[in-house]
Design a protein around this motif. Sequence first.
Motif, PDB file in Angstrom:
ATOM      1  N   TYR A   1       0.790  -1.190   0.152  1.00  0.00           N
ATOM      2  CA  TYR A   1       0.072   0.037   0.047  1.00  0.00           C
ATOM      3  C   TYR A   1       0.933   1.288   0.031  1.00  0.00           C
ATOM      4  O   TYR A   1       0.358   2.341  -0.190  1.00  0.00           O
ATOM      5  CB  TYR A   1      -1.082  -0.139   1.269  1.00  0.00           C
ATOM      6  CG  TYR A   1      -0.262   0.070   2.649  1.00  0.00           C
ATOM      7  CD1 TYR A   1       0.213   1.205   2.977  1.00  0.00           C
ATOM      8  CD2 TYR A   1      -0.077  -0.917   3.267  1.00  0.00           C
ATOM      9  CE1 TYR A   1       0.838   1.285   4.244  1.00  0.00           C
ATOM     10  CE2 TYR A   1       0.582  -0.915   4.672  1.00  0.00           C
ATOM     11  CZ  TYR A   1       1.149   0.418   5.096  1.00  0.00           C
ATOM     12  OH  TYR A   1       1.774   0.287   6.247  1.00  0.00           O
ATOM     13  N   ASN A   2       2.215   1.190   0.346  1.00  0.00           N
ATOM     14  CA  ASN A   2       2.934   2.377   0.489  1.00  0.00           C
ATOM     15  C   ASN A   2       3.381   2.861  -0.907  1.00  0.00           C
ATOM     16  O   ASN A   2       4.390   2.656  -1.195  1.00  0.00           O
ATOM     17  CB  ASN A   2       3.992   2.108   1.400  1.00  0.00           C
ATOM     18  CG  ASN A   2       4.832   3.171   1.777  1.00  0.00           C
ATOM     19  OD1 ASN A   2       4.357   4.567   1.694  1.00  0.00           O
ATOM     20  ND2 ASN A   2       5.599   3.200   2.651  1.00  0.00           N
TER      21      ASN A   2
ATOM     22  N   SER B   1       0.093   6.789   7.298  1.00  0.00           N
ATOM     23  CA  SER B   1       0.862   7.161   5.991  1.00  0.00           C
ATOM     24  C   SER B   1       0.342   7.502   4.802  1.00  0.00           C
ATOM     25  O   SER B   1       0.969   8.461   4.169  1.00  0.00           O
ATOM     26  CB  SER B   1       1.702   5.841   5.680  1.00  0.00           C
ATOM     27  OG  SER B   1       1.045   4.920   5.256  1.00  0.00           O
ATOM     28  N   ILE B   2      -0.874   7.032   4.663  1.00  0.00           N
ATOM     29  CA  ILE B   2      -1.832   7.704   3.310  1.00  0.00           C
ATOM     30  C   ILE B   2      -3.072   8.280   3.673  1.00  0.00           C
ATOM     31  O   ILE B   2      -3.640   8.711   2.860  1.00  0.00           O
ATOM     32  CB  ILE B   2      -1.931   6.280   2.365  1.00  0.00           C
ATOM     33  CG1 ILE B   2      -2.833   5.127   2.978  1.00  0.00           C
ATOM     34  CG2 ILE B   2      -0.660   5.862   2.055  1.00  0.00           C
ATOM     35  CD1 ILE B   2      -3.013   3.996   2.113  1.00  0.00           C
ATOM     36  N   HIS B   3      -3.313   8.328   4.919  1.00  0.00           N
ATOM     37  CA  HIS B   3      -4.653   9.379   5.442  1.00  0.00           C
ATOM     38  C   HIS B   3      -5.915   9.032   4.459  1.00  0.00           C
ATOM     39  O   HIS B   3      -6.422   9.850   3.764  1.00  0.00           O
ATOM     40  CB  HIS B   3      -4.410  10.720   5.273  1.00  0.00           C
ATOM     41  CG  HIS B   3      -2.930  11.117   6.131  1.00  0.00           C
ATOM     42  ND1 HIS B   3      -2.987  10.949   7.496  1.00  0.00           N
ATOM     43  CD2 HIS B   3      -1.862  11.403   5.746  1.00  0.00           C
ATOM     44  CE1 HIS B   3      -1.571  11.286   7.848  1.00  0.00           C
ATOM     45  NE2 HIS B   3      -0.999  11.538   6.948  1.00  0.00           N
ATOM     46  N   PRO B   4      -6.409   7.758   4.476  1.00  0.00           N
ATOM     47  CA  PRO B   4      -7.650   7.577   3.876  1.00  0.00           C
ATOM     48  C   PRO B   4      -8.888   8.053   4.575  1.00  0.00           C
ATOM     49  O   PRO B   4      -8.751   8.501   5.803  1.00  0.00           O
ATOM     50  CB  PRO B   4      -7.955   5.963   3.800  1.00  0.00           C
ATOM     51  CG  PRO B   4      -6.863   5.476   5.005  1.00  0.00           C
ATOM     52  CD  PRO B   4      -5.956   6.429   5.095  1.00  0.00           C
TER      53      PRO B   4
ATOM     54  N   LYS C   1       3.282   9.603  -2.570  1.00  0.00           N
ATOM     55  CA  LYS C   1       2.439  10.671  -2.890  1.00  0.00           C
ATOM     56  C   LYS C   1       1.325  10.220  -3.474  1.00  0.00           C
ATOM     57  O   LYS C   1       0.764  11.131  -4.363  1.00  0.00           O
ATOM     58  CB  LYS C   1       3.308  11.470  -3.946  1.00  0.00           C
ATOM     59  CG  LYS C   1       4.639  12.384  -3.486  1.00  0.00           C
ATOM     60  CD  LYS C   1       4.950  13.094  -4.658  1.00  0.00           C
ATOM     61  CE  LYS C   1       6.444  13.816  -3.924  1.00  0.00           C
ATOM     62  NZ  LYS C   1       7.031  14.531  -5.154  1.00  0.00           N
ATOM     63  N   PHE C   2       0.665   9.125  -3.036  1.00  0.00           N
ATOM     64  CA  PHE C   2      -0.682   8.730  -3.565  1.00  0.00           C
ATOM     65  C   PHE C   2      -1.312   8.622  -2.231  1.00  0.00           C
ATOM     66  O   PHE C   2      -1.192   8.027  -1.324  1.00  0.00           O
ATOM     67  CB  PHE C   2      -0.434   7.321  -3.938  1.00  0.00           C
ATOM     68  CG  PHE C   2      -1.741   6.547  -4.482  1.00  0.00           C
ATOM     69  CD1 PHE C   2      -2.589   7.135  -5.229  1.00  0.00           C
ATOM     70  CD2 PHE C   2      -2.356   5.501  -3.813  1.00  0.00           C
ATOM     71  CE1 PHE C   2      -3.598   6.662  -5.812  1.00  0.00           C
ATOM     72  CE2 PHE C   2      -3.434   4.987  -4.109  1.00  0.00           C
ATOM     73  CZ  PHE C   2      -4.146   5.491  -5.165  1.00  0.00           C
ATOM     74  N   LYS C   3      -2.735   9.383  -2.465  1.00  0.00           N
ATOM     75  CA  LYS C   3      -3.436   9.343  -1.243  1.00  0.00           C
ATOM     76  C   LYS C   3      -4.790   8.943  -1.589  1.00  0.00           C
ATOM     77  O   LYS C   3      -5.690   9.800  -2.138  1.00  0.00           O
ATOM     78  CB  LYS C   3      -3.642  11.039  -0.662  1.00  0.00           C
ATOM     79  CG  LYS C   3      -2.357  11.557  -0.289  1.00  0.00           C
ATOM     80  CD  LYS C   3      -1.785  11.071   1.006  1.00  0.00           C
ATOM     81  CE  LYS C   3      -0.563  11.875   1.279  1.00  0.00           C
ATOM     82  NZ  LYS C   3       0.333  11.034   1.992  1.00  0.00           N
TER      83      LYS C   3
ATOM     84  N   LEU D   1      -0.954   2.111   8.192  1.00  0.00           N
ATOM     85  CA  LEU D   1      -1.255   2.598   6.877  1.00  0.00           C
ATOM     86  C   LEU D   1      -2.300   3.843   7.087  1.00  0.00           C
ATOM     87  O   LEU D   1      -2.039   4.730   6.157  1.00  0.00           O
ATOM     88  CB  LEU D   1      -2.430   1.388   6.470  1.00  0.00           C
ATOM     89  CG  LEU D   1      -3.219   1.492   5.183  1.00  0.00           C
ATOM     90  CD1 LEU D   1      -3.241   0.353   4.469  1.00  0.00           C
ATOM     91  CD2 LEU D   1      -4.419   2.168   5.523  1.00  0.00           C
TER      92      LEU D   1
END
Length: 166
Positions: free
Chosen positions: A96-97, A122-125, A100-102, A119
Amino acid sequence: MASVILLQITFIYNKHKSNKDAFIIFHKSRSSILGFHKINQPSIHHNLDPTNISQEKLLQNYAVENFVSKIEEASIKDLYMINDKPLLIVDSLGVYNVPKFKPHYILLRNSPKINLKRLIDSIHPKYIIADGSNYKSYIETWEATCQKEKLPFHHTGKKGAFIITD
């Protein structure tokens, strides 16, 4: 006369309701089924056994409800765009890492061995979804983590199919 008019209004309403575009994450034990309902062109992405797909009651019921005779099939991808919002699928590989992908939505399938808090940090869903292919113990842990993080969590086994419409 009134009952005939009421019946016609019901048919028109149902036809209008089925003409909306929608993305659906169905609940199926030990499997993942994603549905894309475009006007008169529904398709499903799944990991079901191709020899038994024609007997799948869930898909037969979906076809009858939406007045379609044929549903296109495909395998599940890692990324989908739904209404200009990305949905990332995190499966048993746990990848998932992506820098720059959110993604807006995260779908957890096939019981990925991940630290959900890491998770989220790191990606702030904006939304976490778990389908029927996950172990129940994992789902309980993920749900507790989402409650602590004040992040919406949807388990298809508890709340039913997850539907995103226009």
